[in-house]
Design a protein around this motif. Structure first.
Motif, PDB file in Angstrom:
ATOM      1  N   MET A   1       0.846  -1.178   0.000  1.00 50.07           N
ATOM      2  CA  MET A   1       0.000   0.000   0.000  1.00 50.07           C
ATOM      3  C   MET A   1       0.890   1.239   0.000  1.00 50.07           C
ATOM      4  O   MET A   1       1.844   1.331   0.752  1.00 50.07           O
ATOM      5  N   ASN A   2       0.544   2.219  -0.841  1.00 51.24           N
ATOM      6  CA  ASN A   2       1.341   3.445  -0.892  1.00 51.24           C
ATOM      7  C   ASN A   2       0.940   4.387   0.244  1.00 51.24           C
ATOM      8  O   ASN A   2       0.007   4.118   1.001  1.00 51.24           O
ATOM      9  N   ALA A   3       1.657   5.518   0.352  1.00 48.56           N
ATOM     10  CA  ALA A   3       1.425   6.446   1.466  1.00 48.56           C
ATOM     11  C   ALA A   3       0.019   7.029   1.422  1.00 48.56           C
ATOM     12  O   ALA A   3      -0.628   7.181   2.470  1.00 48.56           O
ATOM     13  N   THR A   4      -0.482   7.344   0.229  1.00 46.82           N
ATOM     14  CA  THR A   4      -1.834   7.896   0.114  1.00 46.82           C
ATOM     15  C   THR A   4      -2.867   6.865   0.539  1.00 46.82           C
ATOM     16  O   THR A   4      -3.824   7.176   1.252  1.00 46.82           O
ATOM     17  N   GLY A   5      -2.681   5.623   0.127  1.00 46.93           N
ATOM     18  CA  GLY A   5      -3.597   4.548   0.522  1.00 46.93           C
ATOM     19  C   GLY A   5      -3.582   4.319   2.018  1.00 46.93           C
ATOM     20  O   GLY A   5      -4.626   4.101   2.637  1.00 46.93           O
ATOM     21  N   ALA A   6      -2.393   4.364   2.608  1.00 44.47           N
ATOM     22  CA  ALA A   6      -2.272   4.178   4.060  1.00 44.47           C
ATOM     23  C   ALA A   6      -2.951   5.328   4.806  1.00 44.47           C
ATOM     24  O   ALA A   6      -3.622   5.100   5.822  1.00 44.47           O
ATOM     25  N   LEU A   7      -2.804   6.540   4.292  1.00 42.42           N
ATOM     26  CA  LEU A   7      -3.445   7.700   4.907  1.00 42.42           C
ATOM     27  C   LEU A   7      -4.966   7.548   4.855  1.00 42.42           C
ATOM     28  O   LEU A   7      -5.664   7.744   5.855  1.00 42.42           O
ATOM     29  N   GLY A   8      -5.484   7.156   3.702  1.00 44.27           N
ATOM     30  CA  GLY A   8      -6.919   6.957   3.553  1.00 44.27           C
ATOM     31  C   GLY A   8      -7.442   5.857   4.453  1.00 44.27           C
ATOM     32  O   GLY A   8      -8.503   5.986   5.075  1.00 44.27           O
ATOM     33  N   ARG A   9      -6.712   4.769   4.534  1.00 44.29           N
ATOM     34  CA  ARG A   9      -7.108   3.648   5.384  1.00 44.29           C
ATOM     35  C   ARG A   9      -7.146   4.070   6.854  1.00 44.29           C
ATOM     36  O   ARG A   9      -8.069   3.713   7.592  1.00 44.29           O
ATOM     37  N   VAL A  50     -26.749   4.250   6.281  1.00 45.89           N
ATOM     38  CA  VAL A  50     -25.908   5.426   6.109  1.00 45.89           C
ATOM     39  C   VAL A  50     -24.769   5.083   5.153  1.00 45.89           C
ATOM     40  O   VAL A  50     -23.995   4.154   5.404  1.00 45.89           O
ATOM     41  N   VAL A  51     -24.705   5.822   4.057  1.00 46.61           N
ATOM     42  CA  VAL A  51     -23.594   5.722   3.114  1.00 46.61           C
ATOM     43  C   VAL A  51     -22.641   6.840   3.504  1.00 46.61           C
ATOM     44  O   VAL A  51     -23.013   8.015   3.492  1.00 46.61           O
ATOM     45  N   CYS A  52     -21.435   6.472   3.891  1.00 50.76           N
ATOM     46  CA  CYS A  52     -20.515   7.444   4.462  1.00 50.76           C
ATOM     47  C   CYS A  52     -19.267   7.593   3.608  1.00 50.76           C
ATOM     48  O   CYS A  52     -18.541   6.622   3.366  1.00 50.76           O
ATOM     49  N   GLU A  53     -19.019   8.804   3.176  1.00 49.33           N
ATOM     50  CA  GLU A  53     -17.792   9.147   2.456  1.00 49.33           C
ATOM     51  C   GLU A  53     -16.790   9.658   3.485  1.00 49.33           C
ATOM     52  O   GLU A  53     -17.134  10.468   4.358  1.00 49.33           O
ATOM     53  N   VAL A  54     -15.560   9.195   3.400  1.00 43.36           N
ATOM     54  CA  VAL A  54     -14.516   9.624   4.327  1.00 43.36           C
ATOM     55  C   VAL A  54     -13.441  10.360   3.531  1.00 43.36           C
ATOM     56  O   VAL A  54     -12.947   9.850   2.523  1.00 43.36           O
ATOM     57  N   LYS A  55     -13.106  11.562   3.991  1.00 46.86           N
ATOM     58  CA  LYS A  55     -12.042  12.348   3.371  1.00 46.86           C
ATOM     59  C   LYS A  55     -10.991  12.630   4.430  1.00 46.86           C
ATOM     60  O   LYS A  55     -11.290  13.180   5.493  1.00 46.86           O
ATOM     61  N   THR A  56      -9.767  12.242   4.129  1.00 44.47           N
ATOM     62  CA  THR A  56      -8.662  12.422   5.072  1.00 44.47           C
ATOM     63  C   THR A  56      -7.626  13.343   4.441  1.00 44.47           C
ATOM     64  O   THR A  56      -7.248  13.153   3.283  1.00 44.47           O
ATOM     65  N   ARG A  57      -7.187  14.321   5.194  1.00 41.51           N
ATOM     66  CA  ARG A  57      -6.189  15.267   4.706  1.00 41.51           C
ATOM     67  C   ARG A  57      -5.153  15.523   5.787  1.00 41.51           C
ATOM     68  O   ARG A  57      -5.460  15.519   6.976  1.00 41.51           O
ATOM     69  N   ARG A  58      -3.940  15.760   5.353  1.00 47.11           N
ATOM     70  CA  ARG A  58      -2.921  16.264   6.267  1.00 47.11           C
ATOM     71  C   ARG A  58      -3.195  17.752   6.448  1.00 47.11           C
ATOM     72  O   ARG A  58      -3.741  18.392   5.561  1.00 47.11           O
TER      73      ARG A  58
END
Length: 120
Positions: A1-9, A50-58
Motif C-alpha cells: 500500500m502506498n502512502a496515500t492509501g495508508a493515509l486513507g485507510r 448510512v452511506v458514508c464518504e470519508v475524506k482524510t487530509r494532512r
C-alpha cells in the motif's frame, strides 16, 4: 500500500470508530459496485442505512476535507446507495442517508474527526 492509501485507510479506521461510538453499526467498508465506484463505509443508524464518504487530509492551508464533497461526488454516492439497496433487499424503514466524515491530521497532536449527517 502506498502512502496515500495508508493515509486513507487510517482515516477510514478513525471514521469507523467514530460511527461505532455514536451508536451506529458498520455493515461494510470499501464496498464496490462494479464501475460505479466504492462506498467507504456503509453503516446502520437505527433503521436508516448510512452511506458514508470519508475524506482524510494532512493539515494544510488549502482544502479542508469537509469541502471535498462536490456535486458530482454527491451524485455518485446517491447512485452507489441505490446499488447497495438493490443488492441488499431494498430500502430500510428509515431510508438512506449520505454522511461525510472529514479527518484532519495535524503535524503534531491528535487528529480531528468531524461527522456531517445528511450532506447529499
Amino acid at each position: 500500500m502506498n502512502a496515500t492509501g495508508a493515509l486513507g485507510r487510517y482515516g477510514e479506521d478513525l471514521a469507523a470508530r467514530l460511527l461505532a461510538e455514536a451508536g451506529m453499526t458498520v455493515l461494510a467498508r470499501n464496498w464496490r459496485c462494479g464501475r460505479a465506484g466504492e462506498i467507504d463505509i456503509v453503516a446502520r443508524d437505527g433503521d436508516t442505512v448510512v452511506v458514508c464518504e470519508v475524506k482524510t487530509r494532512r493539515a494544510s492551508p488549502f482544502q479542508h476535507p469537509m469541502a471535498a464533497l462536490t456535486p458530482a461526488k454527491a451524485e455518485r454516492l446517491r447512485r452507489l446507495a441505490e446499488c447497495w439497496l438493490e443488492r441488499t433487499g431494498g430500502p430500510p424503514p428509515g431510508g438512506v442517508r449520505i454522511d461525510l466524515v472529514g479527518v484532519m491530521l495535524p503535524r503534531r497532536g491528535a487528529p480531528t474527526v468531524e461527522h456531517a449527517r445528511g450532506v447529499a
